[in-house]
Motif scaffolding. Structure first.
Motif, PDB file in Angstrom:
ATOM      1  N   PHE A  74       0.765  -1.322   0.005  1.00  0.00           N
ATOM      2  CA  PHE A  74       0.214   0.084  -0.050  1.00  0.00           C
ATOM      3  C   PHE A  74       0.736   1.205   0.142  1.00  0.00           C
ATOM      4  CE2 PHE A  74      -2.307  -3.389   2.140  1.00  0.00           C
ATOM      5  CZ  PHE A  74      -3.340  -3.398   1.545  1.00  0.00           C
ATOM      6  N   ARG A  98      -6.232   0.099   5.567  1.00  0.00           N
ATOM      7  CA  ARG A  98      -6.639   0.347   4.266  1.00  0.00           C
ATOM      8  C   ARG A  98      -7.506  -0.617   3.638  1.00  0.00           C
ATOM      9  NH1 ARG A  98      -5.102   4.461   5.930  1.00  0.00           N
ATOM     10  NH2 ARG A  98      -3.747   5.822   5.408  1.00  0.00           N
ATOM     11  N   ARG A  99      -8.374  -0.216   2.746  1.00  0.00           N
ATOM     12  CA  ARG A  99      -9.352  -0.770   1.941  1.00  0.00           C
ATOM     13  C   ARG A  99      -8.568  -1.762   0.670  1.00  0.00           C
ATOM     14  NH1 ARG A  99     -13.439   3.942   1.801  1.00  0.00           N
ATOM     15  NH2 ARG A  99     -14.777   3.252   3.383  1.00  0.00           N
ATOM     16  N   PRO A 100      -8.959  -2.845   0.476  1.00  0.00           N
ATOM     17  CA  PRO A 100      -7.997  -3.771  -0.502  1.00  0.00           C
ATOM     18  C   PRO A 100      -8.026  -2.799  -1.819  1.00  0.00           C
ATOM     19  CG  PRO A 100      -9.756  -5.020   0.424  1.00  0.00           C
ATOM     20  CD  PRO A 100      -9.898  -3.692   0.996  1.00  0.00           C
ATOM     21  N   ARG A 101      -9.063  -1.923  -2.041  1.00  0.00           N
ATOM     22  CA  ARG A 101      -8.772  -1.037  -3.361  1.00  0.00           C
ATOM     23  C   ARG A 101      -7.498  -0.111  -3.457  1.00  0.00           C
ATOM     24  NH1 ARG A 101     -14.017   2.205  -2.432  1.00  0.00           N
ATOM     25  NH2 ARG A 101     -13.255   3.887  -1.075  1.00  0.00           N
ATOM     26  N   ASP A 102      -7.068   0.109  -2.134  1.00  0.00           N
ATOM     27  CA  ASP A 102      -5.963   1.019  -1.970  1.00  0.00           C
ATOM     28  C   ASP A 102      -4.537   0.306  -2.315  1.00  0.00           C
ATOM     29  OD1 ASP A 102      -7.448   3.102  -1.438  1.00  0.00           O
ATOM     30  OD2 ASP A 102      -7.351   2.765   0.619  1.00  0.00           O
ATOM     31  N   GLN A 103      -4.634  -0.980  -2.397  1.00  0.00           N
ATOM     32  CA  GLN A 103      -3.404  -1.613  -2.703  1.00  0.00           C
ATOM     33  C   GLN A 103      -2.693  -1.380  -4.193  1.00  0.00           C
ATOM     34  OE1 GLN A 103      -4.541  -6.024  -2.236  1.00  0.00           O
ATOM     35  NE2 GLN A 103      -2.684  -6.230  -1.108  1.00  0.00           N
TER      36      GLN A 103
END
Length: 121
Positions: A74, A98-103
């Motif tokens: 991230f 963090r949310r997975p989409r922030d990876q």
């Protein structure tokens, strides 16, 4: 027994941690084998948080399953700037969730007769 796996898991955590800290790119690391965040010296802090399980599947090795490592990366530049501004030396786990989409990247390695590394960006 379990002592053998604990030793292998600790060696894996130590190896991952050293490689991440030595890269100069680590802001913080999170591992299921650590109770606290892995945070390098402030002057070495980079822009990334890495969540990792350095030796997943270790307990299943007796059954012939191959162990592996999994990780997620991230980018955290806004967090770093905010903590520096607030004078915080040690981030807390809540700071790096963090949310997975922030990876920005994720991957896994399978260790067997042929070692396989898969990375997605």
């Amino acid at each position: 027994g379990r002592v053998r796996w604990d030793s292998l898991e600790q060696t894996a955590v130590d190896t991952f941690t050293k490689a991440l800290v030595d890269s100069g790119l680590l802001f913080a690391g999170v591992s299921d084998f650590q109770d606290t965040l892995i945070v390098p010296e402030p002057h070495l802090c980079g822009p990334f948080v890495v969540a990792f399980d350095p030796i997943d599947g270790c307990a299943e090795m007796d059954s012939g399953a191959s162990p592996g490592s999994i990780f997620g990366v991230f980018r955290m530049p806004e967090l770093r700037a905010r903590l520096v501004k607030e004078g915080v030396d040690q981030p807390h786990v809540c700071d790096v969730l963090r949310r997975p989409r922030d990876q920005v990247a994720a991957g896994y390695v399978v260790y067997s007769a042929v070692t396989c590394l898969v990375v997605a960006f």
